[in-house]
Design a protein around this motif. Sequence first.
Motif, PDB file in Angstrom:
ATOM      1  N   GLU A 182     -11.464  10.369  -9.950  1.00 55.94           N
ATOM      2  CA  GLU A 182     -10.356   9.627  -9.347  1.00 55.94           C
ATOM      3  C   GLU A 182     -10.498   9.478  -7.835  1.00 55.94           C
ATOM      4  OE1 GLU A 182      -6.619  11.252 -10.538  1.00 55.94           O
ATOM      5  OE2 GLU A 182      -7.199  11.412 -12.659  1.00 55.94           O
ATOM      6  N   ILE A 183     -11.454  10.167  -7.224  1.00 54.38           N
ATOM      7  CA  ILE A 183     -11.668  10.023  -5.782  1.00 54.38           C
ATOM      8  C   ILE A 183     -12.334   8.672  -5.525  1.00 54.38           C
ATOM      9  CG2 ILE A 183     -12.818  10.956  -3.745  1.00 54.38           C
ATOM     10  CD1 ILE A 183     -12.613  13.714  -4.971  1.00 54.38           C
ATOM     11  N   LYS A 184     -11.713   7.859  -4.674  1.00 59.18           N
ATOM     12  CA  LYS A 184     -12.140   6.474  -4.501  1.00 59.18           C
ATOM     13  C   LYS A 184     -13.353   6.317  -3.588  1.00 59.18           C
ATOM     14  CE  LYS A 184      -7.503   4.656  -5.337  1.00 59.18           C
ATOM     15  NZ  LYS A 184      -6.361   3.906  -4.753  1.00 59.18           N
ATOM     16  N   GLY A 185     -13.637   7.315  -2.796  1.00 61.31           N
ATOM     17  CA  GLY A 185     -14.752   7.204  -1.869  1.00 61.31           C
ATOM     18  C   GLY A 185     -14.476   7.977  -0.602  1.00 61.31           C
ATOM     19  N   ILE A 186     -15.211   7.647   0.443  1.00 63.26           N
ATOM     20  CA  ILE A 186     -15.097   8.331   1.736  1.00 63.26           C
ATOM     21  C   ILE A 186     -14.766   7.303   2.800  1.00 63.26           C
ATOM     22  CG2 ILE A 186     -16.314   9.716   3.469  1.00 63.26           C
ATOM     23  CD1 ILE A 186     -18.128  10.718   1.203  1.00 63.26           C
ATOM     24  N   ARG A 187     -13.762   7.593   3.611  1.00 60.31           N
ATOM     25  CA  ARG A 187     -13.376   6.695   4.694  1.00 60.31           C
ATOM     26  C   ARG A 187     -13.399   7.446   6.024  1.00 60.31           C
ATOM     27  NH1 ARG A 187     -10.989   1.824   3.059  1.00 60.31           N
ATOM     28  NH2 ARG A 187     -10.326   1.527   5.228  1.00 60.31           N
ATOM     29  N   GLU A 218       5.144   5.955   8.677  1.00 59.22           N
ATOM     30  CA  GLU A 218       5.506   4.545   8.804  1.00 59.22           C
ATOM     31  C   GLU A 218       4.294   3.628   8.678  1.00 59.22           C
ATOM     32  OE1 GLU A 218       7.678   3.997  12.390  1.00 59.22           O
ATOM     33  OE2 GLU A 218       9.348   5.287  11.787  1.00 59.22           O
ATOM     34  N   ASP A 219       3.146   4.057   9.166  1.00 54.90           N
ATOM     35  CA  ASP A 219       1.945   3.229   9.107  1.00 54.90           C
ATOM     36  C   ASP A 219       1.120   3.659   7.897  1.00 54.90           C
ATOM     37  OD1 ASP A 219      -0.418   1.863   9.417  1.00 54.90           O
ATOM     38  OD2 ASP A 219      -0.580   2.244  11.567  1.00 54.90           O
ATOM     39  N   GLU A 220       1.089   2.818   6.864  1.00 56.60           N
ATOM     40  CA  GLU A 220       0.366   3.149   5.637  1.00 56.60           C
ATOM     41  C   GLU A 220      -1.051   2.590   5.626  1.00 56.60           C
ATOM     42  OE1 GLU A 220       1.374   5.180   3.337  1.00 56.60           O
ATOM     43  OE2 GLU A 220       3.308   5.540   4.281  1.00 56.60           O
ATOM     44  N   SER A 221      -1.541   2.157   6.774  1.00 55.99           N
ATOM     45  CA  SER A 221      -2.885   1.603   6.850  1.00 55.99           C
ATOM     46  C   SER A 221      -3.917   2.652   6.477  1.00 55.99           C
ATOM     47  CB  SER A 221      -3.159   1.093   8.269  1.00 55.99           C
ATOM     48  OG  SER A 221      -4.532   0.813   8.431  1.00 55.99           O
ATOM     49  N   LEU A 222      -4.913   2.247   5.696  1.00 53.22           N
ATOM     50  CA  LEU A 222      -5.961   3.181   5.283  1.00 53.22           C
ATOM     51  C   LEU A 222      -6.903   3.527   6.431  1.00 53.22           C
ATOM     52  CD1 LEU A 222      -6.876   1.911   1.708  1.00 53.22           C
ATOM     53  CD2 LEU A 222      -5.293   3.721   2.386  1.00 53.22           C
ATOM     54  N   ARG A 223      -6.640   2.966   7.611  1.00 54.17           N
ATOM     55  CA  ARG A 223      -7.439   3.380   8.766  1.00 54.17           C
ATOM     56  C   ARG A 223      -6.975   4.739   9.278  1.00 54.17           C
ATOM     57  NH1 ARG A 223      -4.886   2.846  13.638  1.00 54.17           N
ATOM     58  NH2 ARG A 223      -2.853   1.827  13.567  1.00 54.17           N
ATOM     59  N   ALA A 231      -4.163   8.002  -0.673  1.00 53.41           N
ATOM     60  CA  ALA A 231      -4.622   6.951  -1.581  1.00 53.41           C
ATOM     61  C   ALA A 231      -5.833   7.389  -2.400  1.00 53.41           C
ATOM     62  CB  ALA A 231      -4.950   5.686  -0.790  1.00 53.41           C
ATOM     63  N   GLY A 232      -6.296   8.619  -2.175  1.00 60.38           N
ATOM     64  CA  GLY A 232      -7.378   9.129  -2.993  1.00 60.38           C
ATOM     65  C   GLY A 232      -8.751   9.113  -2.367  1.00 60.38           C
ATOM     66  N   TYR A 233      -8.824   8.982  -1.043  1.00 54.49           N
ATOM     67  CA  TYR A 233     -10.100   8.981  -0.341  1.00 54.49           C
ATOM     68  C   TYR A 233     -10.354  10.313   0.368  1.00 54.49           C
ATOM     69  CZ  TYR A 233     -10.259   3.872  -0.827  1.00 54.49           C
ATOM     70  OH  TYR A 233     -10.283   2.592  -1.318  1.00 54.49           O
ATOM     71  N   THR A 235     -11.399  11.828   3.739  1.00 55.94           N
ATOM     72  CA  THR A 235     -11.330  11.292   5.105  1.00 55.94           C
ATOM     73  C   THR A 235     -12.198  12.115   6.041  1.00 55.94           C
ATOM     74  OG1 THR A 235      -9.418  12.631   5.802  1.00 55.94           O
ATOM     75  CG2 THR A 235      -8.962  10.546   4.678  1.00 55.94           C
ATOM     76  N   ILE A 236     -12.856  11.416   6.956  1.00 63.04           N
ATOM     77  CA  ILE A 236     -13.640  12.062   8.005  1.00 63.04           C
ATOM     78  C   ILE A 236     -13.187  11.503   9.344  1.00 63.04           C
ATOM     79  CG2 ILE A 236     -15.923  12.515   8.956  1.00 63.04           C
ATOM     80  CD1 ILE A 236     -17.112  12.150   6.225  1.00 63.04           C
ATOM     81  N   THR A 237     -12.779  12.384  10.241  1.00 62.46           N
ATOM     82  CA  THR A 237     -12.323  11.972  11.563  1.00 62.46           C
ATOM     83  C   THR A 237     -13.139  12.686  12.632  1.00 62.46           C
ATOM     84  OG1 THR A 237     -10.058  11.678  10.746  1.00 62.46           O
ATOM     85  CG2 THR A 237     -10.355  11.835  13.132  1.00 62.46           C
ATOM     86  N   PRO A 238     -13.929  11.958  13.432  1.00 62.58           N
ATOM     87  CA  PRO A 238     -14.599  12.590  14.578  1.00 62.58           C
ATOM     88  C   PRO A 238     -13.555  12.920  15.643  1.00 62.58           C
ATOM     89  CG  PRO A 238     -15.632  10.491  13.968  1.00 62.58           C
ATOM     90  CD  PRO A 238     -14.301  10.545  13.287  1.00 62.58           C
ATOM     91  N   MET A 239     -13.589  14.138  16.165  1.00 59.87           N
ATOM     92  CA  MET A 239     -12.615  14.575  17.155  1.00 59.87           C
ATOM     93  C   MET A 239     -13.332  15.270  18.310  1.00 59.87           C
ATOM     94  SD  MET A 239      -9.754  16.238  14.583  1.00 59.87           S
ATOM     95  CE  MET A 239      -8.794  16.848  15.982  1.00 59.87           C
ATOM     96  N   HIS A 240     -12.689  15.234  19.482  1.00 58.55           N
ATOM     97  CA  HIS A 240     -13.222  15.987  20.609  1.00 58.55           C
ATOM     98  C   HIS A 240     -12.076  16.586  21.404  1.00 58.55           C
ATOM     99  CE1 HIS A 240     -12.257  12.842  23.619  1.00 58.55           C
ATOM    100  NE2 HIS A 240     -12.548  12.000  22.645  1.00 58.55           N
TER     101      HIS A 240
END
Length: 261
Positions: A182-187, A218-223, A231-233, A235-240
């Motif tokens: 059910e995992i849709k992928g990687i974003r 409030e912001d449901e954007s997949l970004r 949504a089932g993805y 997520t990878i977030t680069p942080m510093h």
Amino acid sequence: MGVDRNSRRLNVLVVNDDGIHSEGLRQLTQALSKVASVYVCAPDTQRSGASQSLTLTDRIYINEAVYPGAEGALMVTGTPTDCTKVGLQFFGERGISFDLIYSGVNLGSNLGCDTLYSGTVGAAMEGALSGVRSIALSLDSHKATDFTVACELAVDVIDMAMEKIGPDTILNINVPYIPRAEIKGIRTCALGGRYYSDGFVEQPGGGYELEGYPAPEEDESLRLDMAALGAGYVTITPMHCDYTQFDKMETVEAFGLKLRT
């Protein structure tokens, strides 16, 4: 694995904030031990919500531990960030330099503003401040028992982290706790808001505990990480570590503040 495989195994330090007895830590250590030399340095008990705090006014105690899959392990009475510093120092004094730090696998996701409070992310940030490539890895469940997908991702992301991501950046990875199919992928996502409606509630017998829940996003954007994970993805977030809001610097300067005369 394409990095350093012809010369030596990578040295990986694994830390966490759920404590040395966490199942996520155990499964991550065993998975990484198949491709790297793994060393563990973890708190003696639960330390969630510690952010990047250091123990400055109290003593900490450091004890050797035997840990499955690890070539060395230390149990620390301090914070997750203490564990990163202790692991780098104490194993370093034994001649071990680290190529990579993993923080996790955390029980519960670390998204949006959660990252400011997260001991998992804080421990990884300390690794980045120390000049070591670091990854924070979390699973979106506080009752998870199966960390297989997260551990596979931990292995698969190593080459990218070593070849493409500098030591001043951490990768914050969150994995949905749903069946693999059910995992849709990687974003790749930006941090979302994820604010909380919470407060301290008086408890029977005295004292208060923080209770609450995430406010609606409030912001449901997949970004954004929170929406994409929901949504089932993965997520990878680069942080510093640089909190500077560069687009406001001219605004502050233009205001013309001056010292009183």
